[in-house]
Enzyme design. Structure first.
Site, PDB file in Angstrom:
ATOM      1  N   TRP A 112      -3.557 -55.775  23.050  1.00 10.33           N
ATOM      2  CA  TRP A 112      -3.840 -56.056  24.454  1.00 10.33           C
ATOM      3  C   TRP A 112      -4.717 -57.295  24.607  1.00 10.33           C
ATOM      4  O   TRP A 112      -4.563 -58.063  25.567  1.00 10.33           O
ATOM      5  CB  TRP A 112      -4.466 -54.842  25.139  1.00 10.33           C
ATOM      6  CG  TRP A 112      -3.466 -53.744  25.312  1.00 10.33           C
ATOM      7  CD1 TRP A 112      -3.367 -52.583  24.597  1.00 10.33           C
ATOM      8  CD2 TRP A 112      -2.356 -53.721  26.234  1.00 10.33           C
ATOM      9  NE1 TRP A 112      -2.287 -51.841  25.025  1.00 10.33           N
ATOM     10  CE2 TRP A 112      -1.655 -52.514  26.019  1.00 10.33           C
ATOM     11  CE3 TRP A 112      -1.900 -54.618  27.209  1.00 10.33           C
ATOM     12  CZ2 TRP A 112      -0.510 -52.181  26.761  1.00 10.33           C
ATOM     13  CZ3 TRP A 112      -0.771 -54.280  27.942  1.00 10.33           C
ATOM     14  CH2 TRP A 112      -0.088 -53.071  27.717  1.00 10.33           C
ATOM     15  N   ASP A 182     -12.469 -55.550  28.699  1.00 10.87           N
ATOM     16  CA  ASP A 182     -11.354 -54.702  29.104  1.00 10.87           C
ATOM     17  C   ASP A 182     -11.620 -53.328  28.516  1.00 10.87           C
ATOM     18  O   ASP A 182     -11.427 -53.094  27.328  1.00 10.87           O
ATOM     19  CB  ASP A 182     -10.033 -55.267  28.575  1.00 10.87           C
ATOM     20  CG  ASP A 182      -8.854 -54.337  28.866  1.00 10.87           C
ATOM     21  OD1 ASP A 182      -9.055 -53.272  29.485  1.00 10.87           O
ATOM     22  OD2 ASP A 182      -7.724 -54.683  28.465  1.00 10.87           O
ATOM     23  N   LYS A 206      -6.145 -43.776  32.235  1.00 16.79           N
ATOM     24  CA  LYS A 206      -6.497 -43.073  31.009  1.00 16.79           C
ATOM     25  C   LYS A 206      -7.580 -42.028  31.314  1.00 16.79           C
ATOM     26  O   LYS A 206      -7.304 -40.834  31.323  1.00 16.79           O
ATOM     27  CB  LYS A 206      -6.966 -44.044  29.919  1.00 16.79           C
ATOM     28  CG  LYS A 206      -5.803 -44.770  29.226  1.00 16.79           C
ATOM     29  CD  LYS A 206      -5.468 -46.079  29.862  1.00 16.79           C
ATOM     30  CE  LYS A 206      -4.734 -47.035  28.933  1.00 16.79           C
ATOM     31  NZ  LYS A 206      -3.347 -46.714  28.654  1.00 16.79           N
TER      32      LYS A 206
END
Lengths: 373, 373
Positions: A112, A182, A206
């Site tokens: 990511w 992040d 999440k």
């Protein structure tokens, strides 16, 4: 299918190990269900209420207050509810914070981060401060490896790597540069030192709620950089525009904000981030102990960097792995197949994942080994 | 509070005249509620399922198929599910479609068109093809007023003006230029000739579903312009990226897509767009007839351009209007206050707004006039 050990006589739920969207607390789902046709005293569904109504204003304010309480956010930070997930933040961060002639440092610690870097390069100058790409991102870059730019516009990191199953155990020291994290896949799974960050972003799907809302915590001095770009940046991409309008510049994802608010309330009822952090450590330790027990299973992440959220492991052959996935799915363990980039298995065990589900998986792993080991 | 005339013995619902987020069909809310803890046969809530799961893939495919059926979309068009609402489309449209050296024509027919124009000007060259701003947007610009650019990159229009209560009765003739329509507040409230458009976008929160998902229908030739910009445009802002990934480039707003799909199923069950169009005309005609009956109420939009979705009207004094709003709210009519830019009252009566609610408002209006007229 495993009958879920909750007071739900008729509803059967599987153990959901998906990496996100992921399992949510059952009491949150029950409250959403109970009030779905009409919020108490309001006469309308949360799906129908105006974002300009007093009801929604109070939902938004309560969610923000609970977030501030949970994370002990110091003064000088703003809380924003946006859309587009981390993927849109990959662009918004450099569009707002990376001016011409300056450089942003990116720590390349996972797939990511790699995506974030690709998007940032479209906007401005990027320096890769460190990378573990050549090691398939099996570990977090060490502090000693960081090569930071003088006067970096910011330093970007990914605090937990969903795909590779690694996680920062302590924040990197980036000196005076603003640290941008992040935190999508570990946000609010443990205490967070907001004061060491300049900007934190996280897609909700999440630990925070359902997909569709993105949490951004931003320090006032960074907001000023956005304010300076109001005449050129698209309004929807400008943090300052959203902040000045209290996250109501446009119609927000009202339901997702509401559901996130309920999850925050649930987190507080669990005892806050310290308490859920302890529970998460305990759940992960059980799985890693089983992985390390006999050598039949093999963890893929460096031990020092193992994620408490996403537990990745492999078997000796891909054939065994296929069989493990088929049989565990049939037994009521869903979403345990690893990301295609890494293969193998991945058990995502976010805040709301029940400990008895971890115990059940450990039992299944032992039984599987006995039969096929 | 008005007891809602639906088979719900214990849940009291008000009549919700909000401009969006707005009223949804009760059968849709009931299905969401019923399956909230676990989708039948899946063992997980829609709020928890992975966007990469077969379950979600089929939800997405079914929603698209129903949209294609409802709107009779001709070949050569793609259907995208995005985030950020019309406000993000204000920027995505020019970022994708307006190249350097070319001009986009904008028809300035309402407050939202004005916002779209402001965002487009940040990206490229804009020509105002016509404007009714000087008349407080009380009417739609006439065909004869349009001054179109030769070789315009596209012509942008707003098909229904939520704030001013006006609506196109037939599409403008823009010659060979691609027609881009912001249809947010009337999408699927009547039949739509997709083939005359190059791009249609709509935030869901009026007729399509809850807030949090944006429907985009785009013609293949326009997608090519996006594809050419893949290396420079942020991926999340690029139509071609979303199209190539079947609206799964990033985590989509799974719940909002699911709810939108249920609304599409409900629309089909109502007989499709022609049938709901007839019902909507009938509802609006009742309200406009009451407004025009005695002169006590005054419609604000030009009669020929009156919106079937948002019925705007005023009273002789602001004091009377305040009283009307207070008393109607107390009587169970919610959200009837007009937009602050226009004042007065606004009754938004989208697809899911029940006709008996219109009848009840007409009764209230008559009774109010008798007392205070």
């Amino acid at each position: 299918m495993v009958a879920f050990k909750e007071p739900m006589s008729t509803v059967h739920r599987v153990y959901n190990f998906a990496a996100g969207p992921a399992v949510l607390p059952v009491p949150v789902l029950e409250e959403i269900q109970r009030d779905l046709l009409a919020l108490p005293g309001v006469g309308m569904s949360i799906l129908e209420i105006s974002h300009r109504s007093k009801t929604f204003e109070s939902i938004l304010a309560r969610a923000e207050a609970d977030i501030r309480a949970l994370a002990a956010i110091p003064p000088g930070y703003r809380v924003l509810f946006l859309q587009g997930g981390a993927s849109l933040q990959f662009s918004m961060v450099p569009m707002n914070l990376l001016g011409p002639g300056s450089t942003a440092d990116y720590i390349d610690g996972g797939s990511w981060a790699d995506k974030a870097i690709k998007e940032a390069k479209k906007i401005g100058r990027v320096n890769i401060a460190a990378s573990t790409k050549a090691e398939s991102y099996a570990r977090i870059p060490a502090q000693s490896e960081l090569v930071l730019s003088p006067d970096a516009a910011y330093v970007h990191m990914t605090s937990n790597n969903t795909i590779e199953g690694t996680q920062y155990k302590q924040l990197p020291d980036v000196g005076p540069a603003p640290l941008v994290s992040d935190a999508s896949s570990e946000m609010f799974s443990r205490p967070i030192d907001v004061g060491r960050h300049a900007l934190i972003y996280a897609g909700a799907q999440k630990n925070l709620g359902p997909a569709g809302v993105t949490l951004v915590i931003i320090r006032d001095d960074l907001l000023q950089r956005s304010a300076d770009k109001k005449s050129s940046l698209p309004s929807m991409m400008n943090y300052a525009v959203h902040e000045e309008n209290g996250s109501l510049y446009n119609t927000p994802p009202t339901f997702a904000v509401y559901a996130l608010g309920l999850v925050m309330k649930w987190l507080l009822a669990q005892g806050g981030l310290a308490a859920v952090g302890v529970a998460n450590e305990r759940k992960a330790a059980k799985l890693y102990a089983e992985i390390d027990r006999s050598g039949f299973y093999r963890g893929t992440a460096a031990k020092a960097d193992r994620s408490v959220m996403n537990v990745t492991f492999r078997l000796a052959t891909e054939e065994l792995e296929k069989r493990f996935i088929v049989e565990s799915t049939a037994a009521g363990f869903d979403g345990i197949k690893g990301h295609r980039a890494v293969g193998g298995m991945r058990a995502s065990i976010y805040n709301a994942f029940p400990e008895e589900g971890v115990d059940a998986l450990v039992d299944f792993m032992k039984e599987f080994e006995q039969r096929l080991g």
